[in-house]
Design an enzyme around this catalytic site. Structure first.
Site, mmCIF file in Angstrom:
data_model
loop_
_atom_site.group_PDB
_atom_site.id
_atom_site.type_symbol
_atom_site.label_atom_id
_atom_site.label_comp_id
_atom_site.label_asym_id
_atom_site.label_seq_id
_atom_site.Cartn_x
_atom_site.Cartn_y
_atom_site.Cartn_z
ATOM 1 N N GLY A 77 10.156 -14.298 24.534
ATOM 2 C CA GLY A 77 10.713 -15.494 25.164
ATOM 3 C C GLY A 77 12.017 -15.178 25.878
ATOM 4 O O GLY A 77 12.251 -15.622 27.010
ATOM 5 N N TYR A 105 2.263 -4.085 7.730
ATOM 6 C CA TYR A 105 2.886 -3.344 8.836
ATOM 7 C C TYR A 105 1.883 -3.168 9.984
ATOM 8 O O TYR A 105 2.143 -3.533 11.124
ATOM 9 C CB TYR A 105 3.338 -1.987 8.323
ATOM 10 C CG TYR A 105 4.051 -1.115 9.325
ATOM 11 C CD1 TYR A 105 5.278 -1.508 9.868
ATOM 12 C CD2 TYR A 105 3.529 0.123 9.712
ATOM 13 C CE1 TYR A 105 5.953 -0.691 10.769
ATOM 14 C CE2 TYR A 105 4.199 0.941 10.600
ATOM 15 C CZ TYR A 105 5.411 0.536 11.130
ATOM 16 O OH TYR A 105 6.071 1.356 12.023
ATOM 17 N N ALA A 164 8.072 -1.026 20.176
ATOM 18 C CA ALA A 164 7.790 0.143 19.355
ATOM 19 C C ALA A 164 6.541 -0.147 18.547
ATOM 20 O O ALA A 164 6.588 -0.798 17.511
ATOM 21 C CB ALA A 164 8.967 0.412 18.419
ATOM 22 N N GLY A 192 18.437 -0.858 8.145
ATOM 23 C CA GLY A 192 19.339 -0.021 8.948
ATOM 24 C C GLY A 192 20.702 0.113 8.298
ATOM 25 O O GLY A 192 21.002 -0.554 7.303
ATOM 26 N N ARG A 239 9.680 8.483 2.657
ATOM 27 C CA ARG A 239 8.878 9.320 3.545
ATOM 28 C C ARG A 239 8.852 10.760 3.042
ATOM 29 O O ARG A 239 9.752 11.204 2.332
ATOM 30 C CB ARG A 239 9.449 9.292 4.953
ATOM 31 C CG ARG A 239 9.222 7.971 5.588
ATOM 32 C CD ARG A 239 9.531 8.001 7.055
ATOM 33 N NE ARG A 239 9.004 6.794 7.641
ATOM 34 C CZ ARG A 239 7.735 6.626 7.984
ATOM 35 N NH1 ARG A 239 6.875 7.608 7.835
ATOM 36 N NH2 ARG A 239 7.327 5.489 8.474
HETATM 37 N N1 UDP Z 1 3.966 12.025 0.808
HETATM 38 C C1 UDP Z 1 3.999 12.938 -0.229
HETATM 39 N N2 UDP Z 1 5.090 12.953 -1.060
HETATM 40 C C2 UDP Z 1 6.170 12.118 -0.920
HETATM 41 C C3 UDP Z 1 6.140 11.206 0.143
HETATM 42 C C4 UDP Z 1 5.034 11.177 0.988
HETATM 43 O O1 UDP Z 1 3.059 13.717 -0.400
HETATM 44 O O2 UDP Z 1 7.106 12.211 -1.743
HETATM 45 C C5 UDP Z 1 2.798 12.002 1.703
HETATM 46 C C6 UDP Z 1 2.239 10.617 2.028
HETATM 47 O O3 UDP Z 1 1.342 10.198 1.034
HETATM 48 C C7 UDP Z 1 1.554 10.875 3.344
HETATM 49 C C8 UDP Z 1 2.434 11.937 3.996
HETATM 50 O O4 UDP Z 1 3.184 12.529 2.956
HETATM 51 O O5 UDP Z 1 0.259 11.394 3.169
HETATM 52 C C9 UDP Z 1 3.387 11.394 5.055
HETATM 53 O O6 UDP Z 1 4.056 10.323 4.482
HETATM 54 P P1 UDP Z 1 5.180 9.512 5.243
HETATM 55 O O7 UDP Z 1 5.541 8.364 4.356
HETATM 56 O O8 UDP Z 1 6.248 10.440 5.653
HETATM 57 O O9 UDP Z 1 4.494 8.988 6.580
HETATM 58 P P2 UDP Z 1 3.166 8.107 6.867
HETATM 59 O O10 UDP Z 1 2.254 8.118 5.668
HETATM 60 O O11 UDP Z 1 3.640 6.752 7.220
HETATM 61 O O12 UDP Z 1 2.570 8.843 7.987
#
Ligand code: UDP
Length: 314
Positions: free
Chosen positions: A105, A148, A117, A39, A189
């Site tokens: 707790g 995760y 979450a 964060g 992401r």
């Molecule tokens: N992805 C991609 N290029 C990038 C980053 C991610 O194609 O530069 C793809 C990743 O492999 C996945 C999708 O986009 O199939 C979504 O990825 P993200 O990490 O956003 O979320 P998550 O996989 O956790 O749903």
């Protein structure tokens, strides 16, 4: 009736910081907690002058002490992007397991309502499409995402156990892909990666052939869903996400169009255990919470793009 007090862990994160804003707006006293491992204080520094807001710099995998009563505890502390949990796998396992145990707790001691979450990742690479809450998932425990996925599955299990064994008042939200302002540009992401690449004039990196699907929910809709679930009396898991499903290749093309940058798509290797499809079945959220997303991807992406442009000084 005094002012309601809420503890939000992961308060300096993307979703956590938006939750802090929402609860302040609703008139709560908000205690935000974060160890700042993923964060950023930038996400909440606007709240520092607010006298109903307090920040604790603390790692929830260590004993958690908060003086005074707590009506609600929302556990949003966790790395949440594949790049982050590959970098800090043990910490990811600990915050979902030990961290959740500590906070349960605390909730038991303070008689707080407790919301965790959880995530669509508990469905793994799903064999049922769209994913309903009844589906148990298809998760590889020892793959890179296992740290995760399994932490979150344990988190659901121990939360349910406190609910049935101790009678704790609990809520479980299963969060599907969400996006919006305050996402980190470099968290790996797809959305921040694509927008960042477009703005910097680099190629857009699509992993695999881009035929894998995701369903992206704008942060304001997400926060509304979480808030409604917390205020409801429903104790079983609820999916919150936008069912508008898209392939990652189409998503990349949308971002190229939005940014007007004419960038080229380049294809890179698909990460291990990357789910092939993901779309929430939100029948439950609609029926129980009267909730459904209101913000289209076009609107949400525009807002997010403007935010990233500002961050990058463009
Ligand atoms: N992805 C991609 N290029 C990038 C980053 C991610 O194609 O530069 C793809 C990743 O492999 C996945 C999708 O986009 O199939 C979504 O990825 P993200 O990490 O956003 O979320 P998550 O996989 O956790 O749903």
């Amino acid at each position: 009736m005094g002012q309601k007090r809420v503890l939000i862990t992961g308060a300096a994160g993307f979703i956590g910081s938006h939750l802090c804003d929402r609860f302040i707006k609703e008139g709560f006293y908000v205690i935000g907690m974060d160890n700042l491992s993923t964060g950023s204080l930038k996400n909440i520094e606007h709240l520092f002058p607010v006298k109903e807001f307090e920040f604790y710099f603390h790692d929830v995998t260590k004993f958690v002490h908060v003086p005074g009563n707590l009506d609600y505890i929302l556990h949003f502390a966790s790395p949440a992007s594949p790049i982050d949990y590959l970098k800090i796998p043990i910490q990811t396992l600990k915050v979902g397991s030990l961290g959740t145990h500590n906070l349960l707790g605390l909730a038991k001691e303070k008689k707080s309502r407790f919301l965790i979450a959880s995530t669509s990742e508990i469905y793994g690479d799903p064999n049922v499409h769209p994913q309903t809450e009844e589906y148990w998932g298809n998760v590889n425990p020892i793959g890179p995402r296992g740290v995760y996925d399994e932490a979150k599955r344990f988190m659901e299990a121990i939360t349910m156990a406190y609910h049935t064994y101790h009678g704790l008042d609990t809520r479980i939200v299963r969060i599907f892909n969400t996006y919006g302002p305050r996402m980190r540009l470099n968290d790996g992401r797809a959305l921040p990666a694509f927008i960042g690449q477009a703005i910097r004039g680099e190629n857009i990196t699509v992993f695999g052939d881009g035929s894998q699907t995701r369903s992206f929910c704008f942060i304001d809709d997400m926060i509304e869903g979480i808030f409604r679930l917390l205020m409801s009396d429903y104790t079983m898991p609820v999916n919150i996400g936008n069912p508008d499903e898209i392939t990652i290749k189409e998503f990349a093309e949308e971002i190229i169009k939005l940014t007007g940058t004419n960038q080229k798509i380049v294809y890179e290797e698909l990460p291990t255990d990357d789910p092939k499809q993901r779309q929430p079945d939100i029948t439950k959220a609609k029926k129980i919470l009267g909730w459904e997303p209101k913000i289209s991807r076009a609107e949400g992406l525009k807002i997010t793009y403007d935010y990233f442009k500002k961050i990058l000084g463009k």
